[in-house]
Structures are given as C-alpha cells and as structure tokens.
Design an enzyme around this catalytic site. Sequence first.
Site, PDB file in Angstrom:
ATOM      1  N   SER A  95      -9.913  -0.130   7.382  1.00 24.51           N
ATOM      2  CA  SER A  95      -9.259   0.047   6.081  1.00 24.51           C
ATOM      3  C   SER A  95      -8.681  -1.214   5.475  1.00 24.51           C
ATOM      4  CB  SER A  95      -8.143   1.098   6.188  1.00 24.51           C
ATOM      5  OG  SER A  95      -8.699   2.383   6.250  1.00 24.51           O
TER       6      SER A  95
ATOM      7  N   LYS B 222       0.843  -1.198   0.000  1.00 24.08           N
ATOM      8  CA  LYS B 222       0.000   0.000   0.000  1.00 24.08           C
ATOM      9  C   LYS B 222       0.877   1.247   0.000  1.00 24.08           C
ATOM     10  CE  LYS B 222      -3.745   2.183   2.664  1.00 24.08           C
ATOM     11  NZ  LYS B 222      -4.607   2.060   3.865  1.00 24.08           N
TER      12      LYS B 222
ATOM     13  N   SER C 126      -9.503   2.482   3.279  1.00 23.35           N
ATOM     14  CA  SER C 126      -8.592   3.232   2.431  1.00 23.35           C
ATOM     15  C   SER C 126      -7.661   2.358   1.597  1.00 23.35           C
ATOM     16  CB  SER C 126      -7.744   4.176   3.296  1.00 23.35           C
ATOM     17  OG  SER C 126      -6.938   3.448   4.208  1.00 23.35           O
TER      18      SER C 126
END
Length: 492
Positions: free
Chosen positions: A179, A80, A155
């Site tokens: 997330s 990420k 996210s």
Amino acid sequence: MSDLVFLPAHQLAQMICARHVSAIEVFDAYLAQIFKHNSKLNAICTLDEDNARTRAKLADEALARGEHWGALHGVPVTIKDIFETVGLRTTAGYIPLKDYIPQQDATVVARLRAAGAVILGKTNMAELAGDFQSTNSLFPRVNNPWNLDYTAGGSSGGSAAAVAAGLSPLDIGNDIAGSVRQPATFCGVYGLKPTDRRISTAGSIPEVPGMPLCLRQMLTIGCFARSLEDIRLCFSLIAGADLRRPDVPPLPLDTPSGKSLQDLKIAWIDEWVEVPVAAQIRAAVQTVVQKLAQAGTHVERWLPKDFDLSTVWNLYGRMEAYINNYAQPKDRYNVKRTLELLFRTATQGDKKLRKLGNFNSFLPELLNPSLRGYFETLTERDRFITQIDEALEGWDVWLTPVTATPAFTHRPAWSAIDIEGKSYPHLVANGAYTIPFNLSGHPAVVIPIGQTHNDLPIGMQIVGKRWREMELLAIAQELDKVVGDFRHPLGY
C-alpha cells in the site's frame, strides 16, 4: 512562490528556520496548489485549513522568539486518513467512521507534530485499506496526476498523488501488501516500507475503534516523499519504541557502512517465473542494471534457493486470513463487500495466474480459524524470514520490480488488469512483487526509474536487510544518483 511546493521538506525546513521564507508563505503556497488541483485529483479528503494556518503562524512566532521546534519546523505535511488525528476527522474511507473525531493522535502523527510539522489535512484512500485502488463510499476516487483516467494506486493513493502533484511534500501511509510501494511507483515518487515492527502502528486503522489489536504482523508504517533525503528524515523521526506498542523493539537506528557504488554487491531480478512483468517495466529494470554495471557496481541476476512464489503466496494468504479475521468489522455491508471482492479476484484473469492468487486455499483459515493453525502459520513464517535473512547475507540489496504492470485505468474493485495481451488477476498484478516482503518483514524502498511510452511512471523496489533501513536508504541514494528518474507531472 509556486516553486515552493516542489522543494523537498528538509530544504523547506532549512529555509523557514533561516528566515528565508516564512511558514505562512509555505502554507499559502501549498493551499493555493491544493485549491487549484485537488478537485480533479481528490487526493486530500479532509483539509484542516484553519488549524494549519494557526500552526504555521505559531511556527513563525516561535522562530522570532528564538525557539526551534524540530527538524520539520513549520513544514506542511499530510497524513493518510487511516491514522488518528486529534480533533480532526479520521474515516479510513469507511461509512460508520464518517464522523469519527479521535481524542488522540496516532504515534506517528504525534512524532511529526513534535518535530514541528504543520498537518495540512488527511489524504484519501481505499476503504479500510482494502484495495489497490483508492476508492471508498465517502469520497470521490483518487485520480493519478500523470493521467486522470488512471488509478493512483492503493490503498495509499491519495498520499502518493498529493506528493507527486505538489499538494504536500511528505505523507505517511501504511503497507501490508504494497500500500506504500504500489502507489509510489504508480505516481512516480519515493516510498519506504520499513522492517516489520520498526514503527509503532498505535492509532492506525483498519482495526476500527473498539476492535481488538489483531494486525500484529506484516503491517508496517511507511512514508512518501519526492526525495530520499526526505524519506530518511521522516523515517528517523517516526521510528522507534513506543509505550503504546510494547512489541516495537527499542533498537537504535543503524549506521550506514558508507560503501561506494564500486564496493556494492547487488542482486537483481526482472520477473518471477510465475508472474510475467510488462515489457516496459522489465526493460527499465534491465537498463538500471546496465547503468550500474557501467558505474563499476557488481550486479548479478539472482533468486534465493528454494524461493517458490506459490508457497510464499499461500503462506501469506493464511497469515492474512488469521490476522484480519477479527480486525475487520463483521457488519453486513463489509462482509458482503469482502465476499464480492474475493469472488472477483478468484474468477477473473488468466487461469494460470488466477490459480496462484486463488483464495480457496485459505478458506479454512477464513471460515474456521484455530489457535493451533495460527501458531503453525507463524512458525512457517519464521522459517521463511530466516530463509530470506540467510539468502540476503551475501548481498547489499536486492532489486526487483514493484508491480507486474504500470498504472492501469480505473475499474471496479479487484477487477482483472489487461496488459500486453495478458489478463492479470488484480491481486497478482499488484501484489506479486510486494507481498513476499510483507511476509518476510524486510525493508524495501521504491525509487522512480523511468516512464512508459504513454508517460506513466515506472518504479523499482530495493530490498534490504531487516533492521538496516539507514543502510538501505544510503545505498538507494547512491543508486538514485545513477539510475533515478524523478520528475513531477506536467501541468502542476
């Protein structure tokens, strides 16, 4: 070799080390998959093709010399874009960081490299991890591989979409409100949020470089994969004490009890009283319960005594206000964006549900934080953690929904979500079933359990005892054999 991209990471590692396939062949298979599909998904925002190819080649050369780097020798993975990667752009989807090149890996990245992983690139995300959709001002929005008109979640939407679509076998994300877990359920993959402070957050944003370390509670590092075996492997590699984060305790990983399905005592709930769940999700959870009961498992509908979601929600909001107050940059753009999102979530959706998620109740902490108030909030959080610890003592795990709704169509940030005649405020729809366990710090793993009528994934959250992730994952593995429903999207 296109079938390679849907093999689990641990199997790829075994095949590479047995010389049944080369690391370069695996890398090329993933690269082809990325070139074929990423332009419509936007899951990978920065591809490190040249360095990854060199690393894969070195992995093959090392094996030829009899060297073995570790459990992920030669296996491609993605990271990420919120984690620092040495020499590779790390933006967190935030314009001031568009050219930021870290000088050091985040601890979790360094540990994956030490285990032999090949870093393919960075996955797209919500700006500064601040939304349940993965949109930002630097890269195109992330689309759900099951239906491009739908969000992949946030996210960590790019992480979940990449794993689901075969662009990566393994990805690292973070979770302070869901997330990891919400994108996992929206994309139909496995996701783990471990115990608070089990894994070092060193080298992670949204505390942008130069800001003080404020996110010391509730923020956890987790992982995405297409199998629980890979989740267990990844967790075991990245967990543990870190000199860069002295608050991560030097606890060894726990040893699973080895209980069979018939020996387990499992609690479950299909919705909180305050937040109704979409009928198809509720039905999927109930089907799980029926299958487990038929397998001889003791399952019982249960809610902890004195569990009040409004109280939990308010306490979480106050904690979030305190720990985020100095972590987030105060530039004009970010302040304006934050105020717009707060206003939107406070004014949209069903009035009763909106009241639950109303930010007005924590405005004092946002506008005038005090040290005394922070310590009082921490003390209340301690009491809640103890409450859940004691409540879970009589159960092996607790099954809950992950979100109130399945994946939804793309929309402006923090807009209301309409499902089955109910209008959910954005935060309530996406966080009502995940946020309590960020507040309590308990580990939770998501497994896919079915599909909606329009073929969108449905996941289930399995909550375990703190510091007992290996036990949680072992139990999840037993449940997955009976109720798991992993499949990858058609067309990939």
